[in-house]
Structures are given as structure tokens and as C-alpha cells.
Enzyme design. Structure first.
Site, PDB file in Angstrom:
ATOM      1  N   GLU A 116     -33.468   5.600 -41.744  1.00  0.00           N
ATOM      2  CA  GLU A 116     -32.337   4.894 -42.320  1.00  0.00           C
ATOM      3  C   GLU A 116     -31.479   4.325 -40.991  1.00  0.00           C
ATOM      4  OE1 GLU A 116     -28.319   6.003 -45.227  1.00  0.00           O
ATOM      5  OE2 GLU A 116     -29.215   7.549 -44.111  1.00  0.00           O
ATOM      6  N   LYS A 127     -29.867   1.196 -51.277  1.00  0.00           N
ATOM      7  CA  LYS A 127     -29.431   2.639 -51.454  1.00  0.00           C
ATOM      8  C   LYS A 127     -28.453   2.662 -52.789  1.00  0.00           C
ATOM      9  CE  LYS A 127     -27.638   6.359 -49.016  1.00  0.00           C
ATOM     10  NZ  LYS A 127     -26.962   7.152 -47.713  1.00  0.00           N
ATOM     11  N   CYS A 145     -32.215   8.416 -48.065  1.00  0.00           N
ATOM     12  CA  CYS A 145     -31.161   9.479 -47.680  1.00  0.00           C
ATOM     13  C   CYS A 145     -30.692  10.276 -48.605  1.00  0.00           C
ATOM     14  CB  CYS A 145     -30.208   9.203 -46.708  1.00  0.00           C
ATOM     15  SG  CYS A 145     -29.258  10.453 -45.514  1.00  0.00           S
TER      16      CYS A 145
END
Length: 274
Positions: free
Chosen positions: A41, A116, A158
Site C-alpha cells: 500500500e 480502498k 490493508c
């Protein structure tokens, strides 16, 4: 049996330096026979000073980075699964965007992208406070990349790993592997990193490939490292520890069918009433 490469990074506040690290890794990984390079990330920029970081997230600079990554994939003959990079959002904020660069691309820069979904808004017992939603716009689409060297590749980033519904959706799409690039904090990493990633692999009956940031960064944060590859049975095939560098893993795609035959949880799944 495709070989993949994992780049464990200590990304800093200079996109140029971070990009050179990715370029070197792509060339080295291709030289070792890897077909896909996975990065963490925020591989191109990790900077918690949002005012300073915004100067590196201008549309022209972002386009240049994407073009160079496309060229690396084509030049070295390796797909690049960029964990994520910050990009301007249509909503006036930024997006934390994962991108997949195909080495066989012969047209304009057009990677498959995923934004995300889940924003890291937390207050840890250590005193660390994060409010990702102040600067970043959450994504709203489930994305899988078709026909990669590791099969159908689901994308996540994540904090997404804490939300099983996303992985259920990727499992329902019969993803063969799921990328989970991360910049995990050290306290949460020590407590939850391995168990969450193993659980997500088991639930989706898929490989989980988690390239991670590691160590102390220029912006003052510290990340956990321990980039992992987990097979569909939940077995850890690779754990890179805390040092930055390249790791390699062979992906036995036949393992997916074996596991799904033994424990057909995807086929047996039922809708749960509210």
C-alpha cells in the site's frame, strides 16, 4: 506453477526514490523468473503530512507515475500489482488506489484499478490516531483482475482485511488469489496481521498475497512488515519478517481446486437473514 515476487518496502516522502525502488525490484524479479511483482500500500508515497503530500498528488505527476509503471511492466516483461498510490478523487479529496499493470499492454496507460473501501479511522491504545477519511474518499466497487498469471486476482487494500463481506464477494467471484497490500501499524500488526490474513484465505478458499510496508518511515510512522503469502488452506508459504527487500513464492494453482473439494464452503454458503 507461476512464480511471484513480493516487494517489502520502507516507502518515504519522495515519489521519485520510491519509484526507483519499484523499478529495481521489477527488473530483479523478472530476472529471477517472476511473472508478477506485488508492492505494498502507498508504494509511491507514504507521507502523513497531507499538505506536503498534496504537492505529489497532482494529476500530471500521477499520470507520469502510471506511465512509468506501465513502461516498467512492458520493458521487463513482468506484471506489476501496485499495492496502491494516492490519486486525486472526483470528490475533491484523494483516493487510495490499487492498480494492476499488465506487461502485455500495448495501448495507452489503462491499468485495472480498485479504490480502498474502508477508511482507517481509529484511536489506538498506544496514542496513535488515524483519520484516513479526512483526506481520502472511500471506494464503492468490488474489483477482480481477470486472466493474470495467478488466475483471477481480487483486489483489496490493508484495512479492508477486517471486513469479511468484501472477501465473501471476492470468494463468490471465485477469485484464485486476493492481493492485500498494506501499511499496517506495528501494534495492530503484532496482534492481528497473521490471524486475519489466514482467515481471509480460508474463507475465500484462495491464495492471499500481502505485500507490506516495514520499519521506520520518513514521516515518523512505524509499520509492521511481515509480507505474507498464504495458501487456500491457511498455510503460510512466505513470511518476509521485518527487513525490506524482495521475496519469492511459487503459486500452485492446483491447490485451489484441492481445497475447495475438501471443504466446499463457497458452494455451501447460504444467505443469512437480517
Amino acid at each position: 506453477m507461476p512464480k511471484i515476487a513480493i516487494l517489502q518496502m520502507t516507502s518515504g516522502i519522495d515519489p521519485e526514490a520510491n519509484l526507483f525502488a519499484i523499478e529495481d525490484a521489477a527488473q530483479a524479479a523478472a530476472g529471477e523468473g517472476a511473472q508478477v511483482l506485488f508492492t505494498p500500500e502507498m508504494a509511491t508515497l507514504l507521507d502523513r503530512d497531507r499538505k506536503r503530500a498534496s504537492a505529489s498528488i497532482e494529476p500530471g505527476l500521477v499520470w507520469e507515475l502510471k506511465e512509468r509503471l506501465t513502461n516498467y511492466a512492458m520493458e521487463f516483461g513482468i506484471d506489476i500489482a501496485l499495492g496502491s498510490m494516492p490519486v486525486p478523487s472526483q470528490e475533491g479529496r484523494f483516493a487510495n488506489r490499487s492498480m494492476y499493470f499488465d506487461r502485455n499492454c500495448d495501448g495507452p496507460v489503462d491499468p485495472v484499478t480498485y479504490d480502498k473501501m474502508h477508511m482507517f479511522d481509529v484511536e489506538l491504545s498506544t496514542g496513535e490516531t488515524w483519520r484516513e477519511s479526512k483526506a481520502y474518499e472511500a471506494g464503492n466497487k468490488v474489483v477482480a483482475v481477470e486472466d493474470t498469471p495467478v488466475g483471477r486476482l481480487g483486489l483489496s487494500v490493508c484495512y479492508d482485511m477486517r471486513f469479511p463481506a468484501l472477501f465473501e464477494a471476492l470468494g463468490n467471484r471465485r477469485c484464485d488469489a486476493i492481493a492485500v497490500p498494506a501499511a499496517f501499524t506495528k501494534p495492530t500488526g503484532e496482534a492481528h496481521w497473521h490471524v486475519l490474513l489466514r482467515a481471509r484465505a480460508i474463507e475465500a478458499s484462495a491464495f492471499v498475497i500481502a505485500a507490506a510496508q516495514t520499519g521506520k518511515h520518513e514521516d515518523g510512522r512505524e509499520t509492521y512488515g511481515h509480507s505474507l503469502v498464504v495458501d487456500p488452506w491457511g498455510e503460510v508459504l512466505l513470511d518476509m519478517g521485518e527487513e525490506p527487500g524482495l521475496g519469492f513464492c511459487d503459486i500452485d494453482l492446483g491447490r485451489i481446486a484441492e481445497v475447495r473439494a475438501q471443504v466446499p464452503s463457497l458452494a455451501n454458503r447460504r444467505e443469512i437473514p437480517n
